[in-house]
Design a protein around this motif. Structure first.
Motif, PDB file in Angstrom:
ATOM      1  N   SER A 133     -25.859 -25.044  78.049  1.00 53.52           N
ATOM      2  CA  SER A 133     -27.093 -24.664  78.725  1.00 53.52           C
ATOM      3  C   SER A 133     -27.379 -23.185  78.433  1.00 53.52           C
ATOM      4  O   SER A 133     -26.458 -22.371  78.355  1.00 53.52           O
ATOM      5  CB  SER A 133     -26.965 -24.920  80.227  1.00 53.52           C
ATOM      6  N   ASN A 135     -28.177 -20.397  79.761  1.00 60.19           N
ATOM      7  CA  ASN A 135     -28.153 -19.418  80.858  1.00 60.19           C
ATOM      8  C   ASN A 135     -26.953 -18.504  80.660  1.00 60.19           C
ATOM      9  O   ASN A 135     -26.018 -18.850  79.927  1.00 60.19           O
ATOM     10  CB  ASN A 135     -28.010 -20.155  82.191  1.00 60.19           C
ATOM     11  N   HIS A 221     -20.199 -21.998  89.223  1.00 65.29           N
ATOM     12  CA  HIS A 221     -21.328 -22.500  88.468  1.00 65.29           C
ATOM     13  C   HIS A 221     -22.592 -22.421  89.282  1.00 65.29           C
ATOM     14  O   HIS A 221     -22.543 -22.492  90.495  1.00 65.29           O
ATOM     15  CB  HIS A 221     -21.087 -23.987  88.199  1.00 65.29           C
TER      16      HIS A 221
HETATM   17 MG    MG Z   1     -23.909 -24.951  81.620  1.00 64.69          MG
END
Ligand code: MG
Ligand code: TXA
Length: 331
Positions: A133, A135, A221
């Motif tokens: 992802s 980010n 997370h």
């Molecule tokens: Mg991720």
């Protein structure tokens, strides 16, 4: 998106650069999976720990044999049923896959995303593309190009703007090297759907507990900076009302991330509406945006209304638990 943009982005990937692109789940940060130096740029841009492995994205099943070996008939069945789509399969790896991609494991995680821009990019680049992802490590996953920009501007070569991603939750990660297969991360394809075809065990980590099998579990997370509190169980509304009352007495600003059915129960709090409990896809598509917005709203506390862990509820509760970082009231 137009074809020139795809061609420029594909060329960047071929030249060993990093490109953020939309998938049907969240934005990914891609690099040529077979180029160690290119993959190292992903870890550097995200600040990602080296032992947390990446998913390799393909556009066609014919590519899988170059990356994985010796998978069973049941895994084949899942590929045929759910690809392209939000299901990642962990399979025995081919030696050609560099250890930097797999965090040194002898398995590799693979998926074919179901998004026209992702598929066009992968096909044009004609490469397997490693993509976590897009980010900064530990922040909520990006569902809009501006989320990628906020986190990674100046650290990556390009972002392809595909607007808001349709799904909003990351893919389901399934370990197909054990019998029965084990769910490592709940996601867009539900356990109920998988179990129509194959037996699936739910790893303790996939319920939010710690597990050595899914390397990402040991890292926090999806965490915004605002303090979050998850409320679960049988007396959710009453417990949230008590919390709102307590905050108001202290003069604190509080928001509740709740389902439409119960929004009227939380007078005195700002509401972040996850949509109806009868259509959890809406909640899935909103959660990461709301977690980012929580920081902008200047709240002292954001309370999240829990839900039963069925269907998409399992993946939503997994993300809620991680975002809350252990601050949970079980009623
Ligand atoms: Mg991720
Ligand atoms: O929807 C998605 O899966 C998105 C889009 C961009 O495809 N990607 C994504 O990647 O969420 P990432 O890196 O944020 O999450 C990948 C997960 C991590 O939990 C990682 O530990 C796990 O997959 N993983 C990757 N390779 C693995 C392996 N060989 N064995 C076990 N888990 C693995």
């Amino acid at each position: 998106m137009n074809s020139t943009e795809i061609e420029i982005a594909a060329k960047l990937l071929q030249q060993g650069e990093t490109v953020a692109f939309p998938t049907e789940t969240v934005y990914g940060l891609g690099a040529n999976a077979l180029d160690r130096e290119a993959v190292a740029k992903i870890f550097a841009a995200k600040g990602r720990p080296a032992d947390n492995p990446l998913i390799i994205h393909c556009y066609h099943q014919a590519q899988i044999g170059d990356l994985a070996r010796g998978w069973c008939q049941q895994a084949q069945l899942l590929m045929e049923r759910f690809w392209p789509g939000p299901l990642t399969l962990v399979l025995p790896k081919q030696p050609a896959v560099p250890g930097i991609v797999t965090g040194g494991l002898d398995t590799v995680a693979l998926r074919i995303p179901n998004h026209p821009i992702a598929l066009a990019l992968l096909r044009t680049a004609a490469l397997p593309v490693a993509a976590p992802s897009a980010n900064v490590s530990g922040r909520p996953s990006p569902t809009r190009p501006e989320h990628v920009w906020q986190d990674l501007a100046g650290k990556i070569s390009a972002i392809i703007d595909g607007g808001v991603t349709p799904g909003g939750l990351e893919s389901t990660v399934l370990d197909c090297t054990t019998s029965p297969f084990r769910l490592l991360r709940p996601g867009g394809v539900t356990v109920e759907e998988l179990r129509e075809l194959v037996p699936v065990a739910i790893d303790s980590g996939a319920r939010g507990e710690s597990s050595p099998r899914s390397p990402a579990r040991k890292y926090q997370h999806y965490a915004p900076e605002t303090q979050l509190l998850l409320v679960t169980g049988y007396r959710i509304q009453a417990a949230i009302q008590e919390q709102i009352q307590r905050c108001r007495e202290k003069g604190l600003q509080v928001a509740v991330m709740s389902f439409t059915e119960s929004r009227d129960a939380y007078a005195g709090a700002e509401i972040m509406d996850l949509g109806s409990r009868r259509n959890l896809e809406t909640a899935a598509s909103r959660i990461y945006h709301f977690l980012r917005e929580a920081d902008k709203g200047g709240f002292d506390l954001v309370i999240i209304e829990g839900l039963p862990p069925d269907d998409l509820g399992l993946a939503l509760m997994d993300r809620f638990r991680k975002a809350a970082g252990g601050r949970i009231i079980q009623t």
